[in-house]
Design a protein around this motif. Structure first.
Motif, PDB file in Angstrom:
ATOM      1  N   LEU A   1       0.852  -1.175   0.000  1.00 60.77           N
ATOM      2  CA  LEU A   1       0.000   0.000   0.000  1.00 60.77           C
ATOM      3  C   LEU A   1       0.894   1.232   0.000  1.00 60.77           C
ATOM      4  N   ASP A   2       1.314   1.630  -1.164  1.00 59.64           N
ATOM      5  CA  ASP A   2       2.300   2.690  -1.281  1.00 59.64           C
ATOM      6  C   ASP A   2       1.798   4.074  -0.868  1.00 59.64           C
ATOM      7  N   LYS A   3       0.490   4.289  -0.813  1.00 59.84           N
ATOM      8  CA  LYS A   3      -0.039   5.603  -0.435  1.00 59.84           C
ATOM      9  C   LYS A   3      -0.138   5.785   1.089  1.00 59.84           C
ATOM     10  N   THR A   4       0.036   4.702   1.850  1.00 57.77           N
ATOM     11  CA  THR A   4      -0.128   4.756   3.299  1.00 57.77           C
ATOM     12  C   THR A   4       1.140   4.260   3.969  1.00 57.77           C
ATOM     13  N   LYS A   5       2.080   5.150   4.182  1.00 56.04           N
ATOM     14  CA  LYS A   5       3.363   4.763   4.762  1.00 56.04           C
ATOM     15  C   LYS A   5       3.462   5.081   6.252  1.00 56.04           C
ATOM     16  N   ASP A   6       2.557   5.874   6.787  1.00 50.45           N
ATOM     17  CA  ASP A   6       2.651   6.274   8.194  1.00 50.45           C
ATOM     18  C   ASP A   6       1.411   5.849   8.980  1.00 50.45           C
ATOM     19  N   ALA A   7       1.019   4.581   8.835  1.00 48.75           N
ATOM     20  CA  ALA A   7      -0.172   4.056   9.510  1.00 48.75           C
ATOM     21  C   ALA A   7       0.033   4.002  11.017  1.00 48.75           C
ATOM     22  N   VAL A   8      -0.983   4.442  11.766  1.00 51.92           N
ATOM     23  CA  VAL A   8      -0.976   4.396  13.220  1.00 51.92           C
ATOM     24  C   VAL A   8      -1.984   3.358  13.707  1.00 51.92           C
ATOM     25  N   LEU A   9      -3.155   3.312  13.077  1.00 54.16           N
ATOM     26  CA  LEU A   9      -4.219   2.377  13.424  1.00 54.16           C
ATOM     27  C   LEU A   9      -4.696   1.683  12.155  1.00 54.16           C
ATOM     28  N   SER A  10      -5.115   0.435  12.286  1.00 57.34           N
ATOM     29  CA  SER A  10      -5.680  -0.258  11.135  1.00 57.34           C
ATOM     30  C   SER A  10      -6.720  -1.259  11.591  1.00 57.34           C
ATOM     31  N   CYS A  11      -7.641  -1.571  10.696  1.00 55.80           N
ATOM     32  CA  CYS A  11      -8.673  -2.563  10.987  1.00 55.80           C
ATOM     33  C   CYS A  11      -9.042  -3.258   9.680  1.00 55.80           C
ATOM     34  N   TRP A  12      -8.990  -4.573   9.691  1.00 54.70           N
ATOM     35  CA  TRP A  12      -9.294  -5.397   8.530  1.00 54.70           C
ATOM     36  C   TRP A  12     -10.701  -5.952   8.686  1.00 54.70           C
ATOM     37  N   ALA A  13     -11.526  -5.806   7.666  1.00 55.89           N
ATOM     38  CA  ALA A  13     -12.904  -6.319   7.692  1.00 55.89           C
ATOM     39  C   ALA A  13     -13.174  -7.047   6.380  1.00 55.89           C
ATOM     40  N   GLY A  14     -12.732  -8.275   6.299  1.00 53.13           N
ATOM     41  CA  GLY A  14     -12.923  -9.036   5.069  1.00 53.13           C
ATOM     42  C   GLY A  14     -12.006  -8.530   3.980  1.00 53.13           C
ATOM     43  N   TYR A  15     -12.563  -8.030   2.883  1.00 51.52           N
ATOM     44  CA  TYR A  15     -11.763  -7.455   1.799  1.00 51.52           C
ATOM     45  C   TYR A  15     -11.448  -5.988   2.044  1.00 51.52           C
ATOM     46  N   ASN A  16     -12.045  -5.386   3.059  1.00 55.08           N
ATOM     47  CA  ASN A  16     -11.884  -3.958   3.322  1.00 55.08           C
ATOM     48  C   ASN A  16     -10.839  -3.722   4.407  1.00 55.08           C
ATOM     49  N   LEU A  17     -10.032  -2.696   4.202  1.00 57.09           N
ATOM     50  CA  LEU A  17      -9.016  -2.302   5.162  1.00 57.09           C
ATOM     51  C   LEU A  17      -9.156  -0.810   5.424  1.00 57.09           C
ATOM     52  N   ALA A  18      -9.243  -0.439   6.691  1.00 49.81           N
ATOM     53  CA  ALA A  18      -9.285   0.972   7.087  1.00 49.81           C
ATOM     54  C   ALA A  18      -7.998   1.284   7.834  1.00 49.81           C
ATOM     55  N   ILE A  19      -7.386   2.419   7.507  1.00 55.36           N
ATOM     56  CA  ILE A  19      -6.123   2.831   8.118  1.00 55.36           C
ATOM     57  C   ILE A  19      -6.225   4.298   8.513  1.00 55.36           C
ATOM     58  N   ILE A  20      -5.783   4.614   9.722  1.00 56.24           N
ATOM     59  CA  ILE A  20      -5.628   6.002  10.158  1.00 56.24           C
ATOM     60  C   ILE A  20      -4.122   6.282  10.173  1.00 56.24           C
ATOM     61  N   THR A  21      -3.717   7.378   9.551  1.00 57.39           N
ATOM     62  CA  THR A  21      -2.303   7.735   9.493  1.00 57.39           C
ATOM     63  C   THR A  21      -1.938   8.686  10.631  1.00 57.39           C
ATOM     64  N   SER A  22      -0.652   8.957  10.775  1.00 56.45           N
ATOM     65  CA  SER A  22      -0.191   9.869  11.826  1.00 56.45           C
ATOM     66  C   SER A  22      -0.678  11.298  11.600  1.00 56.45           C
ATOM     67  N   SER A  23      -1.099  11.624  10.398  1.00 56.86           N
ATOM     68  CA  SER A  23      -1.662  12.947  10.111  1.00 56.86           C
ATOM     69  C   SER A  23      -3.192  12.936  10.170  1.00 56.86           C
ATOM     70  N   PHE A  24      -3.765  11.896  10.788  1.00 55.36           N
ATOM     71  CA  PHE A  24      -5.208  11.747  11.026  1.00 55.36           C
ATOM     72  C   PHE A  24      -6.029  11.600   9.744  1.00 55.36           C
ATOM     73  N   ASP A  25      -5.441  11.041   8.724  1.00 51.89           N
ATOM     74  CA  ASP A  25      -6.182  10.745   7.499  1.00 51.89           C
ATOM     75  C   ASP A  25      -6.668   9.311   7.554  1.00 51.89           C
ATOM     76  N   LEU A  26      -7.926   9.110   7.195  1.00 49.14           N
ATOM     77  CA  LEU A  26      -8.498   7.777   7.073  1.00 49.14           C
ATOM     78  C   LEU A  26      -8.355   7.346   5.623  1.00 49.14           C
ATOM     79  N   HIS A  27      -7.685   6.223   5.407  1.00 48.76           N
ATOM     80  CA  HIS A  27      -7.558   5.638   4.079  1.00 48.76           C
ATOM     81  C   HIS A  27      -8.381   4.356   4.083  1.00 48.76           C
ATOM     82  N   ALA A  28      -9.234   4.179   3.087  1.00 49.02           N
ATOM     83  CA  ALA A  28     -10.028   2.961   2.967  1.00 49.02           C
ATOM     84  C   ALA A  28      -9.620   2.245   1.694  1.00 49.02           C
TER      85      ALA A  28
END
Length: 189
Positions: A1-28
């Motif tokens: 996942l080249d767009k998300t290099k500074d992940a702080v939190l993550s949660c996997w839900a089947g095929y879906n992945l949610a990531i919060i970065t250190s700059s408080f951006d949610l990437h889905a």
């Protein structure tokens, strides 16, 4: 996942992945494809299902985000920092530094901050607390177990509660009468 290099939190839900970065951006993501990016400033906890993303905040608020409709509903569930989020029986379970858990309603569990909460069964939870104790909440009553000398870093539950602390110790909380359901526990280090 080249767009998300500074992940702080993550949660996997089947095929879906949610990531919060250190700059408080949610990437889905769906598989490896970035679906969207959205800012959630001051976010500190995360949970996701196939159709909703839940974000906890330092303020005690919890946002329910629908990624398809791109709508957000915010509820004030706690008066302190949200420390954990998870889904149990299609309901959100959260814990907070204000000493409460929220599962269908706000429940006062401890006089200190709760670092994590695990679901045992309806109206019964096991919590790790900032005073290094494990608290069992069962139908409006609580019981505390002391043993850890430093901060509890992880908590898991699957008929036996396992906790680990920063100083390298593990604690085991056994349900002595699991079949009877009377909730008698013993704690060992």
């Amino acid at each position: 996942l080249d767009k998300t290099k500074d992940a702080v939190l993550s949660c996997w839900a089947g095929y879906n992945l949610a990531i919060i970065t250190s700059s408080f951006d949610l990437h889905a993501y769906f598989k490896q494809e970035l679906l969207f990016q959205k800012s959630f400033s001051d976010s500190c906890a995360l949970a996701a299902t196939a159709n909703k993303i839940y974000v906890g905040f330092y303020s005690g608020d919890i946002a329910y985000f629908d990624p398809v409709a791109q709508t957000t509903v915010v509820e004030h569930c706690h008066s302190g920092t949200v420390t954990s989020l998870s889904m149990k029986n299609n309901s959100l379970l959260s814990s907070s530094m204000d000493g409460t858990v929220f599962y269908r309603r706000k429940i006062k569990v401890a006089d200190c901050g709760i670092l994590d909460v695990k679901y045992v069964r309806n109206n019964k939870f096991i919590c790790s607390c900032e005073d290094n104790s494990i608290v069992v909440f069962d139908n409006e009553s609580t019981r505390s177990y002391l043993g850890h000398q430093s901060e509890i870093k992880s908590l898991s539950y699957g008929k036996i509660c396992i906790s680990s602390s920063a100083d390298g110790y593990f604690g085991l909380l056994f349900n002595e009468h699991a079949e009877a359901g009377d909730g008698q526990f013993s704690f060992e280090m």
